[in-house]
Write a protein that holds these residues in place. Structure first.
Motif, PDB file in Angstrom:
ATOM      1  N   ILE A 237      13.535  33.949 -23.217  1.00 12.46           N
ATOM      2  CA  ILE A 237      13.435  32.650 -23.899  1.00 12.46           C
ATOM      3  C   ILE A 237      14.222  31.621 -23.091  1.00 12.46           C
ATOM      4  CG2 ILE A 237      13.981  31.379 -26.006  1.00 12.46           C
ATOM      5  CD1 ILE A 237      13.800  34.032 -27.512  1.00 12.46           C
ATOM      6  N   GLU A 238      13.595  30.480 -22.811  1.00 11.18           N
ATOM      7  CA  GLU A 238      14.238  29.414 -22.040  1.00 11.18           C
ATOM      8  C   GLU A 238      14.182  28.111 -22.833  1.00 11.18           C
ATOM      9  OE1 GLU A 238      12.264  29.128 -18.329  1.00 11.18           O
ATOM     10  OE2 GLU A 238      12.736  31.170 -17.708  1.00 11.18           O
ATOM     11  N   VAL A 239      15.344  27.500 -23.031  1.00  8.54           N
ATOM     12  CA  VAL A 239      15.428  26.214 -23.731  1.00  8.54           C
ATOM     13  C   VAL A 239      16.288  25.264 -22.901  1.00  8.54           C
ATOM     14  CG1 VAL A 239      16.063  25.000 -25.843  1.00  8.54           C
ATOM     15  CG2 VAL A 239      15.233  27.361 -25.966  1.00  8.54           C
ATOM     16  N   ASN A 240      15.759  24.093 -22.594  1.00 13.31           N
ATOM     17  CA  ASN A 240      16.493  23.042 -21.891  1.00 13.31           C
ATOM     18  C   ASN A 240      16.838  21.930 -22.874  1.00 13.31           C
ATOM     19  OD1 ASN A 240      15.955  24.390 -19.354  1.00 13.31           O
ATOM     20  ND2 ASN A 240      13.877  23.578 -19.530  1.00 13.31           N
ATOM     21  N   MET A 241      17.959  21.268 -22.654  1.00 12.44           N
ATOM     22  CA  MET A 241      18.386  20.236 -23.594  1.00 12.44           C
ATOM     23  C   MET A 241      19.071  19.076 -22.886  1.00 12.44           C
ATOM     24  SD  MET A 241      19.908  22.699 -26.572  1.00 12.44           S
ATOM     25  CE  MET A 241      20.173  24.019 -25.374  1.00 12.44           C
TER      26      MET A 241
ATOM     27  N   ASP B  76      19.366  30.611 -22.084  1.00 10.10           N
ATOM     28  CA  ASP B  76      18.466  31.713 -21.744  1.00 10.10           C
ATOM     29  C   ASP B  76      18.808  32.927 -22.607  1.00 10.10           C
ATOM     30  OD1 ASP B  76      17.290  30.219 -19.727  1.00 10.10           O
ATOM     31  OD2 ASP B  76      18.761  30.873 -18.231  1.00 10.10           O
ATOM     32  N   HIS B  77      17.795  33.649 -22.987  1.00  8.46           N
ATOM     33  CA  HIS B  77      18.010  34.897 -23.725  1.00  8.46           C
ATOM     34  C   HIS B  77      16.838  35.831 -23.451  1.00  8.46           C
ATOM     35  CE1 HIS B  77      19.352  37.617 -26.913  1.00  8.46           C
ATOM     36  NE2 HIS B  77      18.070  37.679 -27.288  1.00  8.46           N
ATOM     37  N   VAL B  78      17.145  37.041 -22.958  1.00  4.89           N
ATOM     38  CA  VAL B  78      16.096  38.025 -22.694  1.00  4.89           C
ATOM     39  C   VAL B  78      15.938  38.919 -23.932  1.00  4.89           C
ATOM     40  CG1 VAL B  78      15.353  39.918 -21.222  1.00  4.89           C
ATOM     41  CG2 VAL B  78      16.639  38.006 -20.236  1.00  4.89           C
ATOM     42  N   THR B  79      14.761  38.933 -24.495  1.00  3.47           N
ATOM     43  CA  THR B  79      14.489  39.758 -25.672  1.00  3.47           C
ATOM     44  C   THR B  79      14.236  41.204 -25.230  1.00  3.47           C
ATOM     45  OG1 THR B  79      12.119  39.280 -25.586  1.00  3.47           O
ATOM     46  CG2 THR B  79      13.494  37.789 -26.882  1.00  3.47           C
ATOM     47  N   SER B  80      14.487  42.127 -26.120  1.00  5.13           N
ATOM     48  CA  SER B  80      14.235  43.531 -25.825  1.00  5.13           C
ATOM     49  C   SER B  80      12.786  43.888 -26.141  1.00  5.13           C
ATOM     50  CB  SER B  80      15.175  44.423 -26.650  1.00  5.13           C
ATOM     51  OG  SER B  80      14.862  44.313 -28.031  1.00  5.13           O
TER      52      SER B  80
END
Length: 426
Positions: free
Chosen positions: A368-372, A415-419
């Protein structure tokens, strides 16, 4: 393309119509148990013309109301209309300075099934109307891309005579305390226009307004050769055959310089852009004048069309010039009031977060990628502001939380890598 455009137009029309549609069932619930009576009978304005309105405490039954239930005698208006919320029966376009008698039958029904307890009547004397004509807009701007028209508002005046003065650019700062606005001034004040400008055209213009109705009319200046050049103008308006001590006048500009000003506590930014193209204008000279027209500060716009000034006492007007173009903006006026416009999608807050990402849906095992970006209420970048965050599963349980720090440019990234076994939503 035509079908898509037509569909969009129909959708917009449906939205507009539904926004003003009377909800009968909701109104019945809202007014259930309310006492039904006549609230008032008085003269009002309807479509910018005199009218007489009978107001009720509960919306009337539109289908059950008959012509003879509410009548008007004594003038020219003998038919009525019902307003959108059905609380008023209006007799439009009544005669000024006339006496009318309004009669309301006790058979008038409301939407809850009630009728009036007793009939009512009242005699109403409508106000007299004096013919008048005024300029509608103040410091009107005519750009090269817009229609060359000057708006006026008329009431029972069929034609006007206009004198057009082209003002010398060097004399504009000295006008800030006088004719650099709309209004009415004495003959002596208006006569001074000959000293700061040149009379370039005189013409008579037909307005043809509807009788007793205040009407907006755009005077077409397209075919007047003397008014084609960019610059500052003052129009002086008179009614043919009417000689008075005071004259209606309006300052207007033919220019492509658009000005936007944003105030801060100790400074203000000026943005200049081409009205015709929408692009920023650089190398525009911007002068700040005091109340007497004396230049107290000056500068030039950059490639973004921007220039900044320190806020000081006595700053009265802003004058922007570029080649043969000029534009004037008063600095002592109120800011643009947006309180009546529903333009905000979120409540006001000290800081606003603008998030975005490559997509909105992710599969288990993906990152998951989020820019702000963060801006304060003035649109400026706050210095080193940390952001707290929390990440939740679709079932509402928290996965993680922490803080994000900005880069030197004020950019935030999460950033967050899901399982592979991550819970999915619905």
């Amino acid at each position: 393309m035509f079908r898509a455009t037509l569909t969009l137009m129909i959708s917009l029309l449906l939205l507009v119509n539904s926004a003003f549609a009377f909800d009968l069932e909701k109104a019945k619930k809202d007014y259930n148990g309310a006492h039904f009576s006549v609230a008032s009978m008085k003269e009002v304005l309807y479509e910018n013309a005199p009218a007489i309105a009978v107001s009720f405490t509960v919306p009337v039954d539109k289908e059950g109301l008959e012509e003879h239930h509410v009548t008007l005698s004594g003038g020219t208006s003998d038919h009525w209309v019902i307003n959108e919320d059905r609380t008023k029966v209006i007799f439009p376009f009544v005669t000024p300075d006339a006496e009318y008698t309004v009669r309301v039958s006790n058979a008038v029904p409301d939407i809850t099934g009630q009728t009036l307890e007793f009939p009512e009547s009242q005699t109403i004397k409508t106000a007299a109307l004096s013919p008048s004509v005024t300029f509608t807009s103040s410091a009107h701007i005519i750009s090269s891309s817009s229609p060359k028209r000057l708006p006026v508002t008329t009431l029972n005046v069929d034609e006007v005579t206009l004198d057009f003065f082209r003002i010398d650019t060097k004399n504009i700062p000295g006008m800030v305390g006088g004719l650099l606005r709309n209004g009415t001034d004495s003959y002596y004040q208006v006569d001074s226009l000959k000293q700061i400008g040149k009379l370039v055209h005189t013409g008579r213009f037909q307005l043809n307004p509807r009788k007793n109705q205040r009407t907006d009319y755009n005077i077409d200046l397209t075919k007047i050769k003397a008014l084609k050049a960019p610059g500052a103008y003052v129009a002086v308006m008179t009614q043919p055959g009417s000689y008075q001590y005071e004259y209606e006048h309006a300052f207007f500009m033919q220019t492509d310089i658009g000005i936007h000003l944003r105030r801060y506590e100790k400074s203000f930014d000026v943005y200049t852009q081409n009205i015709a193209t929408g692009k920023p204008m650089d190398h525009v000279r911007v002068d700040i004048t005091d109340e007497k027209g004396k230049i107290i500060d000056t500068g030039e716009s950059d490639e973004l069309g921007r220039i900044s000034f320190h806020a000081k006492p006595g700053q009265h007007h802003l004058l922007a010039t570029f080649k043969d173009q000029l534009s004037v903006l008063p600095l002592n006026r109120d800011a643009l009031d947006l309180s009546g416009l529903k333009n905000a999608v979120t409540p006001h807050s000290e800081y606003q977060i603008y998030p975005w990402g490559p997509r909105q849906l992710y599969r288990p095992g993906e990152k998951i990628e989020v820019n702000m970006l963060v801006r304060d209420f003035d649109g400026k970048l706050p210095a080193g502001l940390p952001l707290g965050y929390s990440l939740y599963k679709p079932d509402g349980s928290k996965v993680s939380s922490g803080q994000l720090q900005p880069t030197e440019t004020g950019f935030y990234r999460f950033d967050h890598v899901t399982s592979a076994s991550s819970q999915t939503g619905s």
